[in-house]
Write an enzyme that holds these catalytic residues in place. Structure first.
Site, PDB file in Angstrom:
ATOM      1  CG  ASP A  13     -70.882 -37.567  70.825  1.00  0.00           C
ATOM      2  OD1 ASP A  13     -71.790 -38.140  71.387  1.00  0.00           O
ATOM      3  OD2 ASP A  13     -71.000 -36.885  69.772  1.00  0.00           O
ATOM      4  CE  LYS A  16     -70.788 -36.219  78.653  1.00  0.00           C
ATOM      5  NZ  LYS A  16     -70.485 -36.036  77.169  1.00  0.00           N
ATOM      6  N   GLY A  17     -69.175 -41.830  79.546  1.00  0.00           N
ATOM      7  CA  GLY A  17     -69.793 -43.023  79.768  1.00  0.00           C
ATOM      8  C   GLY A  17     -68.744 -44.001  80.378  1.00  0.00           C
ATOM      9  N   GLY A  40     -75.904 -40.541  74.274  1.00  0.00           N
ATOM     10  CA  GLY A  40     -75.703 -42.078  74.056  1.00  0.00           C
ATOM     11  C   GLY A  40     -74.250 -42.371  74.473  1.00  0.00           C
ATOM     12  CG  HIS A  41     -73.449 -41.246  78.284  1.00  0.00           C
ATOM     13  ND1 HIS A  41     -73.959 -40.939  79.520  1.00  0.00           N
ATOM     14  CD2 HIS A  41     -73.191 -40.276  77.457  1.00  0.00           C
ATOM     15  CE1 HIS A  41     -73.868 -39.577  79.311  1.00  0.00           C
ATOM     16  NE2 HIS A  41     -73.275 -39.249  78.220  1.00  0.00           N
ATOM     17  CD  GLN A 224     -76.899 -33.890  75.458  1.00  0.00           C
ATOM     18  OE1 GLN A 224     -77.277 -33.551  76.539  1.00  0.00           O
ATOM     19  NE2 GLN A 224     -77.336 -34.884  75.104  1.00  0.00           N
ATOM     20  CG  LEU A 332     -52.833 -40.234  73.957  1.00  0.00           C
ATOM     21  CD1 LEU A 332     -52.795 -39.119  73.608  1.00  0.00           C
ATOM     22  CD2 LEU A 332     -52.011 -40.761  75.274  1.00  0.00           C
ATOM     23  CB  SER A 413     -59.509 -43.034  77.850  1.00  0.00           C
ATOM     24  OG  SER A 413     -60.222 -44.346  77.030  1.00  0.00           O
TER      25      SER A 413
HETATM   26  P1  IMP Z   1     -80.785 -31.806  70.195  1.00  0.00           P
HETATM   27  O1  IMP Z   1     -80.219 -31.994  71.447  1.00  0.00           O
HETATM   28  O2  IMP Z   1     -81.588 -33.300  69.662  1.00  0.00           O
HETATM   29  O3  IMP Z   1     -81.979 -30.964  70.113  1.00  0.00           O
HETATM   30  O4  IMP Z   1     -79.584 -31.663  69.037  1.00  0.00           O
HETATM   31  C1  IMP Z   1     -79.172 -30.200  69.275  1.00  0.00           C
HETATM   32  C2  IMP Z   1     -77.592 -30.403  68.877  1.00  0.00           C
HETATM   33  O5  IMP Z   1     -77.015 -30.989  69.740  1.00  0.00           O
HETATM   34  C3  IMP Z   1     -77.245 -31.182  67.529  1.00  0.00           C
HETATM   35  O6  IMP Z   1     -76.190 -30.950  66.890  1.00  0.00           O
HETATM   36  C4  IMP Z   1     -77.100 -32.680  68.148  1.00  0.00           C
HETATM   37  O7  IMP Z   1     -76.116 -33.388  67.297  1.00  0.00           O
HETATM   38  C5  IMP Z   1     -76.395 -32.348  69.286  1.00  0.00           C
HETATM   39  N1  IMP Z   1     -76.258 -33.316  70.452  1.00  0.00           N
HETATM   40  C6  IMP Z   1     -77.329 -33.731  71.153  1.00  0.00           C
HETATM   41  N2  IMP Z   1     -77.156 -34.529  71.907  1.00  0.00           N
HETATM   42  C7  IMP Z   1     -75.475 -35.153  71.814  1.00  0.00           C
HETATM   43  C8  IMP Z   1     -74.871 -36.098  72.225  1.00  0.00           C
HETATM   44  O8  IMP Z   1     -75.057 -36.937  73.044  1.00  0.00           O
HETATM   45  N3  IMP Z   1     -73.771 -35.972  71.609  1.00  0.00           N
HETATM   46  C9  IMP Z   1     -73.337 -34.997  70.626  1.00  0.00           C
HETATM   47  N4  IMP Z   1     -74.050 -34.293  69.879  1.00  0.00           N
HETATM   48  C10 IMP Z   1     -75.431 -34.127  70.730  1.00  0.00           C
END
Ligand code: IMP
Length: 429
Positions: A13, A16-17, A40-41, A224, A332, A413
Protein backbone atom coordinates in the site's frame (compact mmCIF):
# COMPACT_ATOMS: atom_id res chain seq x y z
CA UNK A 1 15.02 1.49 -23.63
CA UNK A 2 14.94 1.25 -19.83
CA UNK A 3 13.72 -1.72 -17.87
CA UNK A 4 12.64 -0.72 -14.38
CA UNK A 5 11.49 -2.78 -11.43
CA UNK A 6 9.15 -1.06 -8.97
CA UNK A 7 9.21 -2.51 -5.47
CA UNK A 8 7.20 -1.77 -2.32
CA UNK A 9 9.59 -0.98 0.54
CA UNK A 10 7.23 -1.29 3.50
CA UNK A 11 4.15 -3.44 4.16
CA UNK A 12 2.40 -2.84 0.85
CA UNK A 13 0.00 0.00 0.00
CA UNK A 14 2.89 2.41 -0.60
CA UNK A 15 1.09 3.94 -3.57
CA UNK A 16 2.82 1.89 -6.26
CA UNK A 17 -0.26 1.91 -8.51
CA UNK A 18 -0.09 5.64 -9.11
CA UNK A 19 3.58 5.45 -10.12
CA UNK A 20 3.22 2.40 -12.30
CA UNK A 21 0.53 4.35 -14.12
CA UNK A 22 2.78 7.40 -14.35
CA UNK A 23 5.91 5.53 -15.45
CA UNK A 24 3.90 3.42 -17.88
CA UNK A 25 3.96 6.38 -20.27
CA UNK A 26 7.58 5.56 -21.14
CA UNK A 27 7.23 1.76 -21.11
CA UNK A 28 5.99 -0.60 -23.80
CA UNK A 29 5.13 -3.45 -21.44
CA UNK A 30 3.91 -3.37 -17.85
CA UNK A 31 4.35 -6.73 -16.18
CA UNK A 32 3.23 -7.90 -12.75
CA UNK A 33 5.39 -10.50 -11.11
CA UNK A 34 3.82 -11.92 -7.95
CA UNK A 35 0.84 -12.03 -5.59
CA UNK A 36 -2.74 -12.22 -6.66
CA UNK A 37 -6.07 -10.56 -5.99
CA UNK A 38 -4.85 -9.72 -2.47
CA UNK A 39 -3.32 -6.61 -4.05
CA UNK A 40 -5.36 -3.50 -4.64
CA UNK A 41 -3.70 -0.84 -6.78
CA UNK A 42 -5.65 2.41 -6.77
CA UNK A 43 -5.31 4.99 -9.52
CA UNK A 44 -7.20 8.28 -9.78
CA UNK A 45 -7.49 9.93 -13.19
CA UNK A 46 -9.52 13.10 -13.63
CA UNK A 47 -11.24 12.33 -10.35
CA UNK A 48 -12.23 8.85 -11.56
CA UNK A 49 -10.98 5.99 -9.39
CA UNK A 50 -9.77 2.62 -10.70
CA UNK A 51 -8.78 -0.26 -8.43
CA UNK A 52 -6.92 -3.22 -9.90
CA UNK A 53 -6.35 -6.49 -8.11
CA UNK A 54 -4.79 -8.52 -10.91
CA UNK A 55 -4.48 -6.53 -14.11
CA UNK A 56 -1.31 -4.39 -14.19
CA UNK A 57 -1.97 -0.73 -13.48
CA UNK A 58 -0.56 0.25 -16.90
CA UNK A 59 -3.72 -0.97 -18.63
CA UNK A 60 -5.21 2.55 -18.54
CA UNK A 61 -2.72 3.62 -21.21
CA UNK A 62 -4.45 2.50 -24.35
CA UNK A 63 -1.45 1.31 -26.39
CA UNK A 64 0.49 -0.44 -23.63
CA UNK A 65 0.80 -4.18 -23.29
CA UNK A 66 0.20 -5.75 -19.88
CA UNK A 67 1.51 -9.04 -18.59
CA UNK A 68 0.40 -11.27 -15.72
CA UNK A 69 3.54 -13.26 -14.97
CA UNK A 70 4.12 -16.84 -13.91
CA UNK A 71 4.79 -15.70 -10.34
CA UNK A 72 1.15 -14.77 -9.80
CA UNK A 73 -1.76 -16.76 -8.48
CA UNK A 74 -4.74 -15.87 -10.65
CA UNK A 75 -8.34 -15.92 -9.56
CA UNK A 76 -10.02 -16.21 -12.98
CA UNK A 77 -13.35 -14.95 -11.69
CA UNK A 78 -11.78 -11.70 -10.41
CA UNK A 79 -9.72 -11.35 -13.57
CA UNK A 80 -12.77 -11.66 -15.82
CA UNK A 81 -14.66 -9.17 -13.66
CA UNK A 82 -11.79 -6.68 -14.03
CA UNK A 83 -11.73 -7.17 -17.81
CA UNK A 84 -15.51 -6.64 -17.92
CA UNK A 85 -15.38 -3.53 -15.70
CA UNK A 86 -12.70 -1.98 -17.88
CA UNK A 87 -14.80 -2.72 -20.96
CA UNK A 88 -17.79 -0.96 -19.39
CA UNK A 89 -15.58 2.10 -18.90
CA UNK A 90 -14.50 2.02 -22.54
CA UNK A 91 -11.11 0.32 -22.07
CA UNK A 92 -10.39 -2.80 -24.07
CA UNK A 93 -7.69 -5.30 -23.10
CA UNK A 94 -7.88 -7.18 -26.39
CA UNK A 95 -4.49 -7.76 -28.00
CA UNK A 96 -2.66 -6.21 -25.05
CA UNK A 97 -3.26 -8.48 -22.07
CA UNK A 98 -1.05 -11.54 -21.75
CA UNK A 99 -1.26 -14.21 -19.05
CA UNK A 100 1.51 -16.68 -18.31
CA UNK A 101 0.77 -20.37 -18.90
CA UNK A 102 2.69 -21.09 -15.72
CA UNK A 103 0.76 -18.86 -13.33
CA UNK A 104 -1.29 -20.79 -10.79
CA UNK A 105 -5.07 -20.73 -10.49
CA UNK A 106 -6.78 -19.77 -7.26
CA UNK A 107 -9.56 -22.30 -6.80
CA UNK A 108 -12.67 -22.00 -4.57
CA UNK A 109 -11.18 -24.45 -2.06
CA UNK A 110 -8.16 -22.16 -1.67
CA UNK A 111 -10.41 -19.28 -0.66
CA UNK A 112 -12.35 -21.41 1.81
CA UNK A 113 -9.14 -22.90 3.24
CA UNK A 114 -7.73 -19.40 3.65
CA UNK A 115 -10.74 -18.40 5.74
CA UNK A 116 -11.10 -21.54 7.84
CA UNK A 117 -7.40 -21.85 8.58
CA UNK A 118 -7.41 -18.21 9.75
CA UNK A 119 -10.33 -18.99 12.06
CA UNK A 120 -8.49 -22.03 13.38
CA UNK A 121 -5.49 -19.86 14.27
CA UNK A 122 -7.68 -18.21 16.92
CA UNK A 123 -5.50 -15.65 18.76
CA UNK A 124 -2.64 -16.11 16.25
CA UNK A 125 -4.34 -14.86 13.11
CA UNK A 126 -2.22 -13.52 10.22
CA UNK A 127 -5.04 -11.25 9.11
CA UNK A 128 -4.98 -12.45 5.48
CA UNK A 129 -7.11 -10.88 2.77
CA UNK A 130 -9.09 -14.12 2.45
CA UNK A 131 -8.33 -14.31 -1.29
CA UNK A 132 -6.91 -17.83 -1.16
CA UNK A 133 -3.32 -16.65 -1.67
CA UNK A 134 -1.52 -18.76 0.96
CA UNK A 135 -3.31 -22.04 0.14
CA UNK A 136 -2.75 -21.55 -3.61
CA UNK A 137 0.98 -20.92 -3.21
CA UNK A 138 1.08 -23.89 -0.81
CA UNK A 139 -0.18 -26.12 -3.64
CA UNK A 140 2.31 -24.57 -6.04
CA UNK A 141 5.22 -25.43 -3.78
CA UNK A 142 3.75 -28.86 -3.00
CA UNK A 143 3.60 -29.42 -6.77
CA UNK A 144 -0.11 -30.15 -6.73
CA UNK A 145 -1.40 -26.83 -8.06
CA UNK A 146 -3.44 -26.17 -11.18
CA UNK A 147 -1.74 -23.85 -13.60
CA UNK A 148 -3.25 -21.63 -16.26
CA UNK A 149 -2.06 -24.09 -18.93
CA UNK A 150 -3.96 -26.87 -17.12
CA UNK A 151 -7.14 -24.85 -16.84
CA UNK A 152 -7.33 -24.07 -20.54
CA UNK A 153 -6.84 -27.72 -21.50
CA UNK A 154 -10.13 -29.38 -20.55
CA UNK A 155 -8.83 -32.95 -20.32
CA UNK A 156 -5.89 -32.01 -18.13
CA UNK A 157 -8.10 -29.83 -15.97
CA UNK A 158 -10.63 -32.65 -15.43
CA UNK A 159 -7.91 -35.08 -14.34
CA UNK A 160 -6.06 -32.67 -12.08
CA UNK A 161 -9.18 -31.30 -10.48
CA UNK A 162 -10.52 -34.77 -9.70
CA UNK A 163 -7.35 -35.77 -7.93
CA UNK A 164 -6.79 -32.61 -5.93
CA UNK A 165 -10.44 -32.04 -5.07
CA UNK A 166 -10.70 -35.48 -3.43
CA UNK A 167 -7.81 -34.51 -1.19
CA UNK A 168 -9.10 -31.00 -0.45
CA UNK A 169 -12.60 -32.25 0.32
CA UNK A 170 -11.20 -34.68 2.85
CA UNK A 171 -9.19 -31.93 4.48
CA UNK A 172 -12.16 -29.58 4.56
CA UNK A 173 -14.52 -32.22 5.95
CA UNK A 174 -12.28 -34.01 8.44
CA UNK A 175 -10.19 -31.17 9.82
CA UNK A 176 -12.31 -28.07 9.29
CA UNK A 177 -15.81 -29.65 9.36
CA UNK A 178 -16.86 -27.92 6.17
CA UNK A 179 -19.17 -29.04 3.39
CA UNK A 180 -17.45 -30.69 0.42
CA UNK A 181 -17.17 -28.97 -2.96
CA UNK A 182 -18.96 -30.53 -5.93
CA UNK A 183 -16.54 -31.69 -8.62
CA UNK A 184 -19.12 -31.15 -11.39
CA UNK A 185 -19.95 -27.63 -10.30
CA UNK A 186 -16.33 -26.51 -10.14
CA UNK A 187 -15.51 -28.26 -13.39
CA UNK A 188 -18.34 -26.49 -15.24
CA UNK A 189 -17.65 -23.07 -13.76
CA UNK A 190 -13.87 -23.11 -14.08
CA UNK A 191 -13.83 -24.73 -17.55
CA UNK A 192 -15.94 -21.81 -18.68
CA UNK A 193 -13.40 -19.37 -17.15
CA UNK A 194 -10.66 -21.33 -18.93
CA UNK A 195 -12.39 -20.91 -22.28
CA UNK A 196 -12.78 -17.18 -21.67
CA UNK A 197 -9.17 -16.47 -20.70
CA UNK A 198 -7.56 -18.83 -23.23
CA UNK A 199 -6.99 -16.14 -25.82
CA UNK A 200 -4.80 -14.15 -23.44
CA UNK A 201 -2.58 -17.08 -22.45
CA UNK A 202 0.95 -17.34 -23.77
CA UNK A 203 4.62 -17.89 -22.90
CA UNK A 204 5.08 -14.49 -21.27
CA UNK A 205 8.79 -14.93 -20.55
CA UNK A 206 9.43 -15.40 -24.26
CA UNK A 207 7.16 -12.47 -25.05
CA UNK A 208 8.97 -10.07 -22.73
CA UNK A 209 12.49 -11.23 -23.58
CA UNK A 210 11.80 -10.92 -27.32
CA UNK A 211 10.34 -7.47 -26.78
CA UNK A 212 13.47 -6.44 -24.86
CA UNK A 213 15.63 -7.86 -27.69
CA UNK A 214 13.85 -5.44 -29.98
CA UNK A 215 14.60 -2.50 -27.69
CA UNK A 216 11.21 -2.29 -25.99
CA UNK A 217 10.96 -1.15 -22.35
CA UNK A 218 9.41 -3.18 -19.59
CA UNK A 219 8.12 -1.84 -16.30
CA UNK A 220 8.02 -4.56 -13.66
CA UNK A 221 5.15 -4.04 -11.25
CA UNK A 222 5.49 -5.38 -7.72
CA UNK A 223 2.55 -5.91 -5.41
CA UNK A 224 2.64 -5.87 -1.58
CA UNK A 225 5.96 -4.83 -0.03
CA UNK A 226 9.39 -6.00 1.12
CA UNK A 227 8.25 -6.67 4.71
CA UNK A 228 5.40 -8.88 3.55
CA UNK A 229 7.87 -11.03 1.60
CA UNK A 230 7.78 -14.71 2.57
CA UNK A 231 11.54 -14.68 3.24
CA UNK A 232 12.25 -11.05 4.19
CA UNK A 233 9.05 -10.02 5.89
CA UNK A 234 7.92 -10.31 9.48
CA UNK A 235 7.30 -14.06 9.18
CA UNK A 236 4.70 -15.52 9.75
CA UNK A 237 2.86 -12.20 9.33
CA UNK A 238 3.63 -12.10 5.62
CA UNK A 239 2.12 -12.98 2.31
CA UNK A 240 3.16 -16.17 0.49
CA UNK A 241 5.09 -14.68 -2.42
CA UNK A 242 8.20 -12.60 -3.13
CA UNK A 243 7.43 -8.89 -3.45
CA UNK A 244 11.21 -8.21 -3.32
CA UNK A 245 13.27 -7.67 -6.43
CA UNK A 246 14.17 -11.37 -6.83
CA UNK A 247 10.48 -12.12 -7.30
CA UNK A 248 10.46 -9.93 -10.40
CA UNK A 249 13.04 -12.15 -12.09
CA UNK A 250 11.59 -15.54 -11.19
CA UNK A 251 8.04 -14.25 -11.49
CA UNK A 252 8.49 -13.22 -15.10
CA UNK A 253 11.37 -15.34 -16.39
CA UNK A 254 13.81 -12.50 -16.96
CA UNK A 255 17.53 -12.39 -16.14
CA UNK A 256 19.13 -9.75 -13.88
CA UNK A 257 21.35 -8.43 -16.67
CA UNK A 258 18.24 -7.14 -18.40
CA UNK A 259 17.35 -4.76 -15.57
CA UNK A 260 18.46 -1.13 -15.70
CA UNK A 261 16.94 0.30 -12.53
CA UNK A 262 15.27 -0.81 -9.32
CA UNK A 263 13.14 1.85 -7.68
CA UNK A 264 11.48 1.55 -4.29
CA UNK A 265 8.21 3.20 -3.29
CA UNK A 266 7.80 4.38 0.30
CA UNK A 267 5.07 6.31 2.02
CA UNK A 268 6.34 9.14 4.21
CA UNK A 269 4.79 7.22 7.05
CA UNK A 270 4.33 3.49 7.56
CA UNK A 271 1.10 1.51 7.32
CA UNK A 272 0.17 -2.06 7.81
CA UNK A 273 -3.08 -3.95 7.35
CA UNK A 274 -3.55 -7.26 9.10
CA UNK A 275 -1.61 -8.57 12.07
CA UNK A 276 2.11 -8.38 12.79
CA UNK A 277 4.60 -5.90 14.24
CA UNK A 278 4.60 -2.20 13.36
CA UNK A 279 7.37 -0.73 15.54
CA UNK A 280 6.61 2.95 14.90
CA UNK A 281 2.81 2.70 15.26
CA UNK A 282 1.12 6.00 16.19
CA UNK A 283 -0.77 6.48 19.42
CA UNK A 284 -4.52 6.01 18.84
CA UNK A 285 -5.63 9.63 18.21
CA UNK A 286 -2.78 10.46 15.84
CA UNK A 287 -3.32 7.12 14.09
CA UNK A 288 -6.96 8.02 13.47
CA UNK A 289 -6.04 11.48 12.22
CA UNK A 290 -3.51 10.21 9.70
CA UNK A 291 -5.79 7.34 8.64
CA UNK A 292 -8.61 9.75 7.83
CA UNK A 293 -6.44 12.26 5.99
CA UNK A 294 -4.53 9.55 4.11
CA UNK A 295 -7.68 7.46 3.44
CA UNK A 296 -5.86 4.49 4.87
CA UNK A 297 -8.35 1.72 4.27
CA UNK A 298 -7.46 -1.49 2.44
CA UNK A 299 -8.28 -1.34 -1.29
CA UNK A 300 -9.07 -5.06 -1.27
CA UNK A 301 -10.77 -5.64 2.07
CA UNK A 302 -11.71 -2.12 3.24
CA UNK A 303 -9.98 -2.81 6.57
CA UNK A 304 -8.55 0.23 8.40
CA UNK A 305 -4.78 0.34 8.07
CA UNK A 306 -2.61 0.78 11.13
CA UNK A 307 -0.35 3.82 10.72
CA UNK A 308 2.99 4.91 12.18
CA UNK A 309 5.99 7.20 11.63
CA UNK A 310 8.41 6.58 8.79
CA UNK A 311 10.82 3.84 9.83
CA UNK A 312 14.30 4.20 8.34
CA UNK A 313 15.36 0.86 9.78
CA UNK A 314 12.82 -0.81 7.51
CA UNK A 315 13.77 1.37 4.56
CA UNK A 316 17.53 0.85 5.01
CA UNK A 317 16.95 -2.90 4.90
CA UNK A 318 14.64 -2.58 1.89
CA UNK A 319 17.32 -0.58 0.03
CA UNK A 320 19.81 -3.33 0.76
CA UNK A 321 17.63 -6.37 0.00
CA UNK A 322 16.38 -4.90 -3.27
CA UNK A 323 19.51 -3.02 -4.35
CA UNK A 324 17.40 0.12 -4.85
CA UNK A 325 18.93 2.97 -6.85
CA UNK A 326 16.33 5.53 -5.84
CA UNK A 327 13.19 6.06 -3.87
CA UNK A 328 9.76 7.45 -4.63
CA UNK A 329 8.14 9.13 -1.63
CA UNK A 330 4.36 9.18 -1.48
CA UNK A 331 1.65 11.00 0.45
CA UNK A 332 3.76 13.90 1.70
CA UNK A 333 0.56 16.01 1.74
CA UNK A 334 -0.96 13.78 4.43
CA UNK A 335 1.30 15.53 6.96
CA UNK A 336 0.03 19.01 5.96
CA UNK A 337 -1.61 19.75 9.30
CA UNK A 338 0.81 18.14 11.72
CA UNK A 339 2.64 20.36 14.21
CA UNK A 340 5.60 18.03 14.42
CA UNK A 341 6.85 15.05 12.45
CA UNK A 342 9.05 12.24 13.63
CA UNK A 343 11.57 10.13 11.77
CA UNK A 344 12.59 6.80 13.25
CA UNK A 345 16.32 6.85 12.54
CA UNK A 346 17.31 3.57 14.23
CA UNK A 347 16.29 1.15 16.99
CA UNK A 348 17.83 0.53 20.40
CA UNK A 349 18.19 -3.10 21.35
CA UNK A 350 19.63 -3.99 24.76
CA UNK A 351 21.41 -0.64 24.92
CA UNK A 352 22.93 -0.94 21.43
CA UNK A 353 22.13 0.88 18.20
CA UNK A 354 20.43 -1.16 15.48
CA UNK A 355 20.27 0.23 11.93
CA UNK A 356 18.94 -2.80 10.05
CA UNK A 357 15.71 -4.69 10.57
CA UNK A 358 16.15 -7.77 12.77
CA UNK A 359 15.02 -11.10 11.35
CA UNK A 360 13.75 -12.33 14.70
CA UNK A 361 10.36 -11.10 15.88
CA UNK A 362 11.49 -11.73 19.43
CA UNK A 363 14.42 -9.33 19.00
CA UNK A 364 12.14 -6.87 17.22
CA UNK A 365 9.70 -6.89 20.14
CA UNK A 366 12.56 -5.76 22.39
CA UNK A 367 13.68 -2.93 20.10
CA UNK A 368 12.81 0.68 20.91
CA UNK A 369 12.46 2.99 17.90
CA UNK A 370 14.56 6.18 18.26
CA UNK A 371 13.22 9.37 16.74
CA UNK A 372 14.37 12.67 15.38
CA UNK A 373 11.68 15.34 15.67
CA UNK A 374 11.11 17.92 12.95
CA UNK A 375 8.69 20.81 12.69
CA UNK A 376 5.62 20.36 10.49
CA UNK A 377 4.80 22.81 7.65
CA UNK A 378 1.12 23.27 8.52
CA UNK A 379 -0.02 24.39 5.10
CA UNK A 380 -1.44 22.63 2.09
CA UNK A 381 1.17 21.33 -0.36
CA UNK A 382 -1.14 19.29 -2.60
CA UNK A 383 -1.06 21.88 -5.38
CA UNK A 384 2.73 22.27 -5.43
CA UNK A 385 4.44 21.06 -8.60
CA UNK A 386 8.10 21.74 -7.98
CA UNK A 387 10.47 20.82 -5.20
CA UNK A 388 11.68 24.42 -4.95
CA UNK A 389 8.20 25.62 -4.01
CA UNK A 390 7.75 23.21 -1.10
CA UNK A 391 7.77 24.89 2.33
CA UNK A 392 11.30 24.84 3.84
CA UNK A 393 10.17 22.48 6.62
CA UNK A 394 8.81 19.96 4.09
CA UNK A 395 12.09 20.16 2.13
CA UNK A 396 13.99 19.63 5.35
CA UNK A 397 11.97 16.47 6.06
CA UNK A 398 12.68 15.06 2.58
CA UNK A 399 16.38 16.04 2.74
CA UNK A 400 16.77 14.36 6.11
CA UNK A 401 15.30 11.09 4.83
CA UNK A 402 17.57 11.28 1.78
CA UNK A 403 20.66 11.94 3.89
CA UNK A 404 19.97 9.33 6.55
CA UNK A 405 19.26 6.67 3.92
CA UNK A 406 21.95 7.75 1.45
CA UNK A 407 19.65 7.34 -1.53
CA UNK A 408 18.33 9.57 -4.32
CA UNK A 409 14.71 10.66 -4.19
CA UNK A 410 13.24 10.33 -7.68
CA UNK A 411 9.65 11.52 -7.26
CA UNK A 412 7.44 12.87 -4.50
CA UNK A 413 3.70 12.47 -4.44
CA UNK A 414 1.57 15.25 -2.95
CA UNK A 415 -1.86 13.89 -3.85
CA UNK A 416 -3.56 10.95 -5.59
CA UNK A 417 -3.82 12.49 -9.10
CA UNK A 418 -1.21 11.87 -11.80
CA UNK A 419 -0.24 15.56 -11.85
CA UNK A 420 0.16 15.83 -8.08
CA UNK A 421 3.72 14.68 -8.41
CA UNK A 422 7.00 16.48 -7.91
CA UNK A 423 9.48 15.18 -10.44
CA UNK A 424 13.12 15.22 -9.31
CA UNK A 425 14.42 12.59 -11.71
CA UNK A 426 13.40 13.89 -15.12
CA UNK A 427 14.52 10.68 -16.88
CA UNK A 428 11.51 8.89 -15.41
CA UNK A 429 8.52 10.86 -16.67
P1 IMP B 1 -2.53 -12.74 2.18
O1 IMP B 1 -1.60 -12.20 1.16
O2 IMP B 1 -3.98 -12.54 1.81
O3 IMP B 1 -2.23 -14.16 2.52
O4 IMP B 1 -2.32 -11.92 3.54
C1 IMP B 1 -1.12 -12.00 4.29
C2 IMP B 1 -0.76 -10.65 4.89
O5 IMP B 1 -0.40 -9.76 3.86
C3 IMP B 1 -1.92 -9.96 5.62
O6 IMP B 1 -1.40 -9.22 6.69
C4 IMP B 1 -2.49 -9.02 4.59
O7 IMP B 1 -3.18 -7.94 5.15
C5 IMP B 1 -1.21 -8.59 3.90
N1 IMP B 1 -1.44 -8.16 2.51
C6 IMP B 1 -1.65 -8.93 1.43
N2 IMP B 1 -1.77 -8.19 0.33
C7 IMP B 1 -1.63 -6.92 0.70
C8 IMP B 1 -1.61 -5.68 -0.01
O8 IMP B 1 -1.76 -5.60 -1.23
N3 IMP B 1 -1.41 -4.57 0.75
C9 IMP B 1 -1.20 -4.62 2.10
N4 IMP B 1 -1.21 -5.74 2.79
C10 IMP B 1 -1.41 -6.89 2.11
Amino acid sequence: MTNIIIVGTQFGDEGKGKFIDLLAKRADYIARYQGGANAGHTIVINGEQFIFHLIPSGILHKKKKCVIGNGLVVDPQTLLEEIENLKKRGISVEGRLFISENAHIVMPYHKLLDRVSELARKGKKIGTTGRGIGPCYTDKIARTGIRVADLIDEKTFQKKLKKILDEKNQLLRKIYHQKEFSYRKILTEYSSYGRKIKRYVTNTSLLINRAMDKGKSVLFEGAQGTFLDIDWGTYPYVTSSHPVVGGALTGLGVGPTRIDRVIGVAKVYTTRVGEGPLPTEFPKRLGERVREKGKEYGATTGRPRRCGWIDLVLLRSAIQINGLDSLILTKLDVFDKLEEIKICTHYRYRGKRMDYFPNSLKVLSQCQPQYEVLKGWQESISGIESYKKLPPTAKKYVKRIKKLLGIKIALISVGPQRDQTIILDKTLC
